[in-house]
Design a protein around this motif. Sequence first.
Motif, PDB file in Angstrom:
ATOM      1  N   PHE A   1       0.700   7.084   1.752  1.00  0.00           N
ATOM      2  CA  PHE A   1      -0.418   8.348   1.554  1.00  0.00           C
ATOM      3  C   PHE A   1      -0.909   8.257   0.622  1.00  0.00           C
ATOM      4  CE2 PHE A   1       3.912  10.320   1.113  1.00  0.00           C
ATOM      5  CZ  PHE A   1       3.934  10.802  -0.283  1.00  0.00           C
ATOM      6  N   GLU A   2      -1.959   9.132   0.332  1.00  0.00           N
ATOM      7  CA  GLU A   2      -2.514   9.155  -0.665  1.00  0.00           C
ATOM      8  C   GLU A   2      -2.173  10.005  -2.406  1.00  0.00           C
ATOM      9  OE1 GLU A   2      -6.419   9.008  -2.309  1.00  0.00           O
ATOM     10  OE2 GLU A   2      -6.295   8.227  -0.729  1.00  0.00           O
ATOM     11  N   PRO A   3      -2.587   8.975  -2.974  1.00  0.00           N
ATOM     12  CA  PRO A   3      -1.416   9.406  -4.093  1.00  0.00           C
ATOM     13  C   PRO A   3      -1.891  10.565  -4.953  1.00  0.00           C
ATOM     14  CG  PRO A   3      -2.406   7.049  -4.645  1.00  0.00           C
ATOM     15  CD  PRO A   3      -2.725   7.751  -3.496  1.00  0.00           C
ATOM     16  N   LYS A   4      -1.229  10.671  -6.030  1.00  0.00           N
ATOM     17  CA  LYS A   4      -1.804  11.597  -6.782  1.00  0.00           C
ATOM     18  C   LYS A   4      -1.835  10.920  -8.302  1.00  0.00           C
ATOM     19  CE  LYS A   4      -2.183  15.621  -4.090  1.00  0.00           C
ATOM     20  NZ  LYS A   4      -3.636  16.246  -4.162  1.00  0.00           N
ATOM     21  N   ALA A   5      -0.778  10.176  -8.479  1.00  0.00           N
ATOM     22  CA  ALA A   5      -1.039   8.797  -9.447  1.00  0.00           C
ATOM     23  C   ALA A   5      -0.678   7.491  -9.466  1.00  0.00           C
ATOM     24  CB  ALA A   5       0.591   9.685 -10.093  1.00  0.00           C
ATOM     25  N   LYS A   6      -2.189   7.162  -9.903  1.00  0.00           N
ATOM     26  CA  LYS A   6      -1.706   5.489  -9.660  1.00  0.00           C
ATOM     27  C   LYS A   6      -0.800   4.948 -10.755  1.00  0.00           C
ATOM     28  CE  LYS A   6      -5.877   5.669  -9.055  1.00  0.00           C
ATOM     29  NZ  LYS A   6      -7.931   4.970  -9.433  1.00  0.00           N
ATOM     30  N   ARG A   7      -0.444   5.354 -12.013  1.00  0.00           N
ATOM     31  CA  ARG A   7       0.782   4.162 -12.587  1.00  0.00           C
ATOM     32  C   ARG A   7       1.665   5.529 -13.370  1.00  0.00           C
ATOM     33  NH1 ARG A   7      -3.551   6.539 -14.942  1.00  0.00           N
ATOM     34  NH2 ARG A   7      -4.784   4.372 -13.598  1.00  0.00           N
TER      35      ARG A   7
ATOM     36  N   LEU B   1       3.569   8.925  -6.185  1.00  0.00           N
ATOM     37  CA  LEU B   1       2.723   7.465  -6.248  1.00  0.00           C
ATOM     38  C   LEU B   1       2.091   7.229  -4.766  1.00  0.00           C
ATOM     39  CD1 LEU B   1       5.430   5.648  -8.681  1.00  0.00           C
ATOM     40  CD2 LEU B   1       2.891   6.226  -9.040  1.00  0.00           C
ATOM     41  N   GLY B   2       2.884   8.497  -3.789  1.00  0.00           N
ATOM     42  CA  GLY B   2       1.806   8.189  -2.651  1.00  0.00           C
ATOM     43  C   GLY B   2       3.026   7.381  -2.143  1.00  0.00           C
ATOM     44  N   LEU B   3       4.375   7.391  -2.163  1.00  0.00           N
ATOM     45  CA  LEU B   3       6.264   7.125  -1.215  1.00  0.00           C
ATOM     46  C   LEU B   3       7.063   7.937  -0.957  1.00  0.00           C
ATOM     47  CD1 LEU B   3       6.122   3.928  -3.699  1.00  0.00           C
ATOM     48  CD2 LEU B   3       5.269   3.725  -1.910  1.00  0.00           C
ATOM     49  N   ASN B   4       6.614   7.787   0.365  1.00  0.00           N
ATOM     50  CA  ASN B   4       7.313   8.374   0.568  1.00  0.00           C
ATOM     51  C   ASN B   4       9.649   7.791   0.421  1.00  0.00           C
ATOM     52  OD1 ASN B   4       9.696   9.325   2.793  1.00  0.00           O
ATOM     53  ND2 ASN B   4       8.076  10.077   4.346  1.00  0.00           N
TER      54      ASN B   4
ATOM     55  N   LYS C   1       1.153  -1.290  -0.341  1.00  0.00           N
ATOM     56  CA  LYS C   1       0.258   0.244   0.184  1.00  0.00           C
ATOM     57  C   LYS C   1       0.870   1.019   0.032  1.00  0.00           C
ATOM     58  CE  LYS C   1      -3.613  -2.215   0.784  1.00  0.00           C
ATOM     59  NZ  LYS C   1      -5.144  -2.256  -0.252  1.00  0.00           N
ATOM     60  N   PRO C   2       0.336   2.224  -0.310  1.00  0.00           N
ATOM     61  CA  PRO C   2       0.568   3.695  -0.634  1.00  0.00           C
ATOM     62  C   PRO C   2       0.818   4.390   0.383  1.00  0.00           C
ATOM     63  CG  PRO C   2      -1.137   3.826  -1.393  1.00  0.00           C
ATOM     64  CD  PRO C   2      -0.613   2.154  -1.145  1.00  0.00           C
TER      65      PRO C   2
ATOM     66  N   GLY D   1       6.605  -1.094  -3.792  1.00  0.00           N
ATOM     67  CA  GLY D   1       6.492  -0.238  -3.841  1.00  0.00           C
ATOM     68  C   GLY D   1       4.768  -0.569  -3.520  1.00  0.00           C
ATOM     69  N   LEU D   2       4.422  -0.763  -4.825  1.00  0.00           N
ATOM     70  CA  LEU D   2       2.923  -0.678  -4.978  1.00  0.00           C
ATOM     71  C   LEU D   2       2.559  -2.251  -5.174  1.00  0.00           C
ATOM     72  CD1 LEU D   2       2.870   2.972  -6.273  1.00  0.00           C
ATOM     73  CD2 LEU D   2       2.101   2.746  -4.460  1.00  0.00           C
ATOM     74  N   GLY D   3       3.275  -2.842  -5.732  1.00  0.00           N
ATOM     75  CA  GLY D   3       2.709  -3.642  -6.891  1.00  0.00           C
ATOM     76  C   GLY D   3       1.980  -3.314  -8.024  1.00  0.00           C
TER      77      GLY D   3
END
Length: 469
Positions: free
Chosen positions: A39-45, A438-441, A36-37, A161-163
């Motif tokens: 936090f809430e991502p802006k981009a999914k891909r 992508l919602g990743l720190n 899971k990210p 990080g996201l699969g």
Amino acid sequence: MPLLTDRRGFFSWTARGLGAAAFLHLLARDSGATPKPHFEPKAKRVVHICLIGGLSHIDSFDPKPELVKRHGKSLNVKEMPDIFFGQVGLLRKSDWLFKPRGKSGLEVSELFPHIAAHADTLTVIRSMTADSANHTPALYLQNSGFQFSGFPSVGAWASYGLGSEADDLPAYVVLPDPRGLPNGGASIWSSGFLPAEHQGTLFGTGPAPVRDLFPKESIAPQTDADSRALLTRMNELHRDRSGDDPLLTARIRSYELAAKMQLAVPTVADIARETKETQALYGLDDKSTAPFGKNCLLARRLLERGVRFVQLFSGGPIAGSPRISWDAHENVKDNHTLEAARIDKPIAGLLEDLSRTGMLKDTLVLFTTEFGRTPFTQAAGDSIGTGRDHNKYGFSVWLAGAGLKPGIAYGSTDEVGWKATENPVHWYDFHATVLHLLGLNHEKLTFYHNGIQRRLTNVHGEVIDGVLG
């Protein structure tokens, strides 16, 4: 233990024709929860367009009126620039006219007329810097944050990080230039020390884009079904005798899921399913733009099917005559005219297609090159040559899509485009920003390796707040 021996042999036999990348990817999906990210991502891909060889920023996205005024004059500095061939000729103005574009007025040169029409969508960084003026180390740095092989690429980190959102396709797909692979080859999209399922899966062209996905000899459907049923029974017997092993269970399920990839890949790679209008949008009706256009269209099809990260390469191996990359040592105008003509319309088509389908709002488009080119020519000190050498001190890249301020230029180089002067951006910062969208720190996305909690940005990197919407 005859059953175990037979079972292993049977596994080896049934593995023929199943892509290794599919197996590893599906094994990972079944061996643990989907990541899971933070936090809430802006981009999914992400779709990442990599220009191999070094695009000249001062001929594309970084206008320099002062360079026009100083055309034919000396750079006039005491230090010897870190360049590849060591020849510091006189300054040369751009061979292309820059114009303000769209409502934003963002200046883009005539080298990319189709991309320029999407200027209001672009977020240009004009102050990129690199640590090497040599192609292969700079390519590694651009993709992994390190100047040598063995470290995971940004696509591998995104996969880790996201699969993947897809059950039947890998998270990270690589689409090379049909003319050849870049320097470094597969190590450019390596998973490094991350689990191998996160490495980029190479897609080629033609009816079988993934190697070894299908058996060399056709198998009748009933024979295939009976073989899988037999394998399932053998696995059940082994499990009953040896106990439930999570890794073995994951392997069993991965074989079942790998069959889905045999169905998914031919379908997603069949761009003939697209309308004639869409194919023309990507330049498939022109032999000069068709090769890269097919990759751009395939990238969109992969993204909409749930692939997390698609990487496209423009340019093959360095050197050769004529060159099949952006490495314009001999003549920038001739080299860049040919290379830009191959990709300009397809990339513009991709931007338009993502926008009209609504995908651009949660897709991140990256357009990068390992370094720029010098404002002075690669020539004797008293002459104006036609080529430019490598420039690590300042160059341009752009982004588009989710979470960005569109139609802006961030940072700047000096008055002739040699060095980044305002808001210099390192690849660490670029990577930190991509992960952030992508919602990743980037400081929390780590993997323990050789006693160190490794990360894409090493011990550096700051999110570039100035480009965020």
